[in-house]
Design an enzyme around this catalytic site. Sequence first.
Site, PDB file in Angstrom:
ATOM      1  N   LYS A  77     -10.243 -11.093   3.609  1.00  0.00           N
ATOM      2  CA  LYS A  77      -9.025 -10.386   3.997  1.00  0.00           C
ATOM      3  C   LYS A  77      -8.957 -10.112   5.494  1.00  0.00           C
ATOM      4  O   LYS A  77      -7.866 -10.041   6.073  1.00  0.00           O
ATOM      5  CB  LYS A  77      -8.908  -9.061   3.224  1.00  0.00           C
ATOM      6  CG  LYS A  77      -7.629  -8.282   3.527  1.00  0.00           C
ATOM      7  CD  LYS A  77      -7.530  -7.006   2.719  1.00  0.00           C
ATOM      8  CE  LYS A  77      -6.311  -6.210   3.133  1.00  0.00           C
ATOM      9  NZ  LYS A  77      -6.147  -4.970   2.362  1.00  0.00           N
ATOM     10  N   ASP A  85       0.802  -1.218   0.000  1.00  0.00           N
ATOM     11  CA  ASP A  85       0.000   0.000   0.000  1.00  0.00           C
ATOM     12  C   ASP A  85       0.838   1.272   0.000  1.00  0.00           C
ATOM     13  O   ASP A  85       0.303   2.369  -0.161  1.00  0.00           O
ATOM     14  CB  ASP A  85      -0.920   0.031   1.229  1.00  0.00           C
ATOM     15  CG  ASP A  85      -2.052  -0.978   1.137  1.00  0.00           C
ATOM     16  OD1 ASP A  85      -2.262  -1.538   0.037  1.00  0.00           O
ATOM     17  OD2 ASP A  85      -2.725  -1.209   2.156  1.00  0.00           O
ATOM     18  N   ASP A  88      -8.545  -7.370  -3.365  1.00  0.00           N
ATOM     19  CA  ASP A  88      -8.408  -5.958  -3.005  1.00  0.00           C
ATOM     20  C   ASP A  88      -7.430  -5.259  -3.938  1.00  0.00           C
ATOM     21  O   ASP A  88      -7.704  -4.179  -4.478  1.00  0.00           O
ATOM     22  CB  ASP A  88      -7.927  -5.860  -1.556  1.00  0.00           C
ATOM     23  CG  ASP A  88      -8.006  -4.449  -0.998  1.00  0.00           C
ATOM     24  OD1 ASP A  88      -8.646  -3.585  -1.627  1.00  0.00           O
ATOM     25  OD2 ASP A  88      -7.432  -4.209   0.075  1.00  0.00           O
TER      26      ASP A  88
END
Length: 347
Positions: free
Chosen positions: A192, A99, A166
């Site tokens: 998740k 991320d 995701d």
Amino acid sequence: MTTRITREEFQATLPTLIEDILASARKYEVPENAMKWFETNLNANLVGGKMNRGMSVPDSAIALLGRPLTKEELFHTTLLGWLTEVLQAFFLVSDDIMDGSITRRGQPCWYRREGVGMIAINDAFMLESSIYVILKKVFRDHPAYVDFLELFHEVTFQTELGQLCDLITAPEDKVDLGNFSMDKYTFIVKYKTAYYSFYLPVALALHYLQLATPKNLKQAEDILIPLGEYFQIQDDYLDAFGAPEVIGKIGTDIQDNKCSWLINQALEIVTPEQRKLLDEAYGRKDSALEAKVKALYNELKLDQRYLEFEEKRVAELRQQIAAVDESEGLKKEVFETYLAKIYKRNK
């Protein structure tokens, strides 16, 4: 209500866990600088969290037994709890790299620490491997040893499937809000987050106490997965509406193009003009555009929408908990304890 484990009791087991993991590495004559690195990795990534997942293992065992744990039961269930925290650490170190996150638990993410960088990828692998080192060392003679192994492997696989969905649904370098949907969001959240954060600790307690009948596992799953979905939706809400100094991290969901509950709710109710704003501003590494999205969230009253969802979901969960069949050793208190930990949390 049966007494829960204290944070001090839970934390007391961590030094033993870390030393056992390091001892398992030393037998391979690992050079001293690598041992020091591994020790730093363990201490940095296992300390500072809320420990809700880990503490839920002994808490669940206490609730299932309806009495305080013996010294051995406390040590074993606390250790299983810490292995859940090790799994969490493995996921977080990896997730922060994927991320491009900045902070974690009020500190720079592990990969952003001086001298770490992409070595953090191997550090994450070592955290995961540590789980199986300890399971073999401590629980090999336990009747549920194979169940423990299979459970950790299955939940890890489920979590990685959720992470995959995701990542490909909301890649940071290609914003396409038309790729979002509540169905995809629900899949991501279920796999998740919900399985490893909520089902895993209770299933570990059930297996440890040899109460893991198919009926008990199914009842636990039917309550804990919706509860886990609620937790993640709550997390998405806090990412935009929570205070960074309280939650311990800077919210990045908007700039990271996350397929979050908030954006999916917004997409269901926006006007064409508002949708145009989202298409232009969402998922951009630009603080001014992020502020426009947050302003729109406020305009759409998504905070109120969340609070209404929260009360509805909690009412449903309480109804499910009240209907739990305790004939095979499962207890309502297991789920009541869980719900109490997260209802109205602010971090």
